[in-house]
Design an enzyme around this catalytic site. Sequence first.
Site, PDB file in Angstrom:
ATOM      1  N   ASN A  54     -10.227   0.141  -0.104  1.00  0.00           N
ATOM      2  CA  ASN A  54      -8.761   0.173  -0.144  1.00  0.00           C
ATOM      3  C   ASN A  54      -8.296  -0.401  -1.485  1.00  0.00           C
ATOM      4  O   ASN A  54      -8.357  -1.611  -1.708  1.00  0.00           O
ATOM      5  CB  ASN A  54      -8.208  -0.649   1.023  1.00  0.00           C
ATOM      6  CG  ASN A  54      -6.692  -0.628   1.092  1.00  0.00           C
ATOM      7  OD1 ASN A  54      -6.019  -0.173   0.169  1.00  0.00           O
ATOM      8  ND2 ASN A  54      -6.150  -1.144   2.180  1.00  0.00           N
ATOM      9  N   HIS A 111      -3.234   7.286   2.611  1.00  0.00           N
ATOM     10  CA  HIS A 111      -3.652   5.972   2.120  1.00  0.00           C
ATOM     11  C   HIS A 111      -5.029   5.656   2.719  1.00  0.00           C
ATOM     12  O   HIS A 111      -5.277   5.925   3.890  1.00  0.00           O
ATOM     13  CB  HIS A 111      -2.631   4.912   2.556  1.00  0.00           C
ATOM     14  CG  HIS A 111      -3.067   3.516   2.249  1.00  0.00           C
ATOM     15  ND1 HIS A 111      -3.528   3.146   0.998  1.00  0.00           N
ATOM     16  CD2 HIS A 111      -3.146   2.409   3.030  1.00  0.00           C
ATOM     17  CE1 HIS A 111      -3.848   1.866   1.030  1.00  0.00           C
ATOM     18  NE2 HIS A 111      -3.636   1.390   2.241  1.00  0.00           N
ATOM     19  N   CYS A 127       0.807  -1.232   0.000  1.00  0.00           N
ATOM     20  CA  CYS A 127       0.000   0.000   0.000  1.00  0.00           C
ATOM     21  C   CYS A 127       0.836   1.276   0.000  1.00  0.00           C
ATOM     22  O   CYS A 127       0.298   2.366  -0.199  1.00  0.00           O
ATOM     23  CB  CYS A 127      -0.949   0.005   1.187  1.00  0.00           C
ATOM     24  SG  CYS A 127      -2.141  -1.335   1.114  1.00  0.00           S
TER      25      CYS A 127
HETATM   26  O1  UT7 Z   1      -3.841  -1.164   3.585  1.00  0.00           O
HETATM   27  C1  UT7 Z   1      -2.943  -2.097   4.099  1.00  0.00           C
HETATM   28  C2  UT7 Z   1      -2.893  -2.099   5.550  1.00  0.00           C
HETATM   29  N1  UT7 Z   1      -4.124  -2.609   6.091  1.00  0.00           N
HETATM   30  C3  UT7 Z   1      -4.768  -1.924   7.023  1.00  0.00           C
HETATM   31  O2  UT7 Z   1      -4.372  -0.839   7.362  1.00  0.00           O
HETATM   32  C4  UT7 Z   1      -5.966  -2.579   7.674  1.00  0.00           C
HETATM   33  C5  UT7 Z   1      -5.872  -2.390   9.171  1.00  0.00           C
HETATM   34  N2  UT7 Z   1      -6.915  -3.092   9.893  1.00  0.00           N
HETATM   35  C6  UT7 Z   1      -8.217  -2.703   9.895  1.00  0.00           C
HETATM   36  O3  UT7 Z   1      -8.582  -1.783   9.190  1.00  0.00           O
HETATM   37  C7  UT7 Z   1      -9.145  -3.381  10.849  1.00  0.00           C
HETATM   38  O4  UT7 Z   1      -8.407  -4.183  11.728  1.00  0.00           O
HETATM   39  C8  UT7 Z   1     -10.231  -4.254  10.169  1.00  0.00           C
HETATM   40  C9  UT7 Z   1     -11.217  -3.368   9.436  1.00  0.00           C
HETATM   41  C10 UT7 Z   1      -9.579  -5.229   9.209  1.00  0.00           C
HETATM   42  C11 UT7 Z   1     -10.999  -5.035  11.223  1.00  0.00           C
HETATM   43  O5  UT7 Z   1     -11.542  -4.155  12.198  1.00  0.00           O
HETATM   44  P1  UT7 Z   1     -11.263  -4.390  13.740  1.00  0.00           P
HETATM   45  O6  UT7 Z   1     -12.029  -3.357  14.448  1.00  0.00           O
HETATM   46  O7  UT7 Z   1      -9.782  -4.402  13.960  1.00  0.00           O
HETATM   47  O8  UT7 Z   1     -11.890  -5.788  13.997  1.00  0.00           O
HETATM   48  P2  UT7 Z   1     -11.199  -7.115  14.568  1.00  0.00           P
HETATM   49  O9  UT7 Z   1     -10.418  -7.775  13.497  1.00  0.00           O
HETATM   50  O10 UT7 Z   1     -10.526  -6.820  15.874  1.00  0.00           O
HETATM   51  O11 UT7 Z   1     -12.496  -7.949  14.874  1.00  0.00           O
HETATM   52  C12 UT7 Z   1     -13.463  -7.541  15.850  1.00  0.00           C
HETATM   53  C13 UT7 Z   1     -14.690  -8.422  15.715  1.00  0.00           C
HETATM   54  C14 UT7 Z   1     -14.344  -9.911  15.644  1.00  0.00           C
HETATM   55  O12 UT7 Z   1     -15.383 -10.617  16.314  1.00  0.00           O
HETATM   56  P3  UT7 Z   1     -15.145 -11.156  17.803  1.00  0.00           P
HETATM   57  O13 UT7 Z   1     -13.939 -12.057  17.720  1.00  0.00           O
HETATM   58  O14 UT7 Z   1     -14.912  -9.942  18.641  1.00  0.00           O
HETATM   59  O15 UT7 Z   1     -16.427 -11.869  18.091  1.00  0.00           O
HETATM   60  C15 UT7 Z   1     -14.439 -10.217  14.184  1.00  0.00           C
HETATM   61  O16 UT7 Z   1     -14.741 -11.554  13.929  1.00  0.00           O
HETATM   62  O17 UT7 Z   1     -15.358  -8.107  14.493  1.00  0.00           O
HETATM   63  C16 UT7 Z   1     -15.548  -9.310  13.748  1.00  0.00           C
HETATM   64  N3  UT7 Z   1     -15.530  -9.000  12.331  1.00  0.00           N
HETATM   65  C17 UT7 Z   1     -16.639  -8.670  11.640  1.00  0.00           C
HETATM   66  N4  UT7 Z   1     -17.918  -8.566  11.974  1.00  0.00           N
HETATM   67  C18 UT7 Z   1     -18.804  -8.211  11.034  1.00  0.00           C
HETATM   68  C19 UT7 Z   1     -14.461  -8.939  11.504  1.00  0.00           C
HETATM   69  N5  UT7 Z   1     -14.862  -8.603  10.254  1.00  0.00           N
HETATM   70  C20 UT7 Z   1     -16.198  -8.423  10.318  1.00  0.00           C
HETATM   71  C21 UT7 Z   1     -17.176  -8.063   9.374  1.00  0.00           C
HETATM   72  N6  UT7 Z   1     -18.466  -7.966   9.769  1.00  0.00           N
HETATM   73  N7  UT7 Z   1     -16.884  -7.800   8.086  1.00  0.00           N
END
Ligand code: UT7
Length: 336
Positions: free
Chosen positions: A286, A256, A116
Amino acid sequence: MTQIKAAITGICGYVPDYILTNAELETLVDTSDEWITSRTGISERRILIGEGKGTSHMGAEAVKGLLRKTNTKPEEIDLLICSTTTPDFVFPASANIISDMVGAKNAFSYDMQAACSGFLYGMSAGAQFIETGRYKKVVIVGADKMSSIVDYQDRSTCIIFGDGAGAALLEPNTDGYGLIDFVLKSDGSGVNHLVQKAGGSRRPPSLETVTNREHYIYQEGAAVFKFAVTNMAEAAARIMERNDLKSDMVQWLCPHQANKRIINATAERMGISEDKVMINIHKYGNTTNATLPLALWDYESQLKMGDNIGFAAFGGGFTWGSAYLRWAYNGAGVAD
Ligand code: UT7
């Protein structure tokens, strides 16, 4: 001797027509529009559809538009760099293919892989060729067909990524406009947090790798989020400090577009208010290497000659960085 800087003298983007909405994603995986918009800021993204169309298709469309807008003949291009994480092939470079598609017969060209942060890396590298005085027209393409490596069964990644391309023309400037400074960083110890596990030389494609879905993006979202927030903001702060840039001297932040919350944290660290932050994550998601040129393209009509623009990016590798560029022309009337 007057110092030569590399100025952006034109910008163009291309996004495919198909719109993948949050509502459609709700039919593919267990997610909701509310979760996606509140956790990422994304409402929809574009997807390239069509047999035999790869990243080069979008990159070439962006470059053709750029040449048209800037009245540049393809034969005039000296160098074309394509920053991409989803090249058409492992080899040859998509930059070679794009150059052929647009008729850039006199250009040499190569791909840049910095995930990215690729457009920042590409722009900084391209600028060096201009600053030496050796080359006059350098095109930097940022393009990705992320849908080709997204697992539409993985709700934590399929909601984020989209397809698109952007292209910028760099030309010499001796009036103080152009790329003033950049900070680029990488740390390969981040490999296991954000990676396409198979398809490269360490783990060549096999029936097993396909069955295990190892040709898709693997991302530990929360870990990447933490690194991204810290490092993007840190790099942006560093470029401001070492150029004596106060927040009221910065007209635009071009970040980004990975997550609206990461963008907000970077802007806050720089002391930049939301109205000065280029945002298009809601409509494109993204697009990896394409986010920065697509943001410039979207905001071109508002950009004025002399505007100070701060760039910040973070991606797989890990790679990250920031840049400070003085905009070289009035975008009103030029923008499409
Ligand atoms: O561009 C390259 C670099 N990449 C980035 O900068 C991405 C950085 N990361 C992020 O933007 C975020 O971490 C994400 C958007 C990928 C995820 O958001 P988050 O707030 O960090 O969620 P998480 O991975 O900590 O997950 C929290 C909860 C989990 O459920 P439990 O374990 O708490 O029950 C996930 O399973 O949210 C759940 N979850 C979802 N729920 C509904 C993860 N994806 C989804 C979804 N819909 N699409």
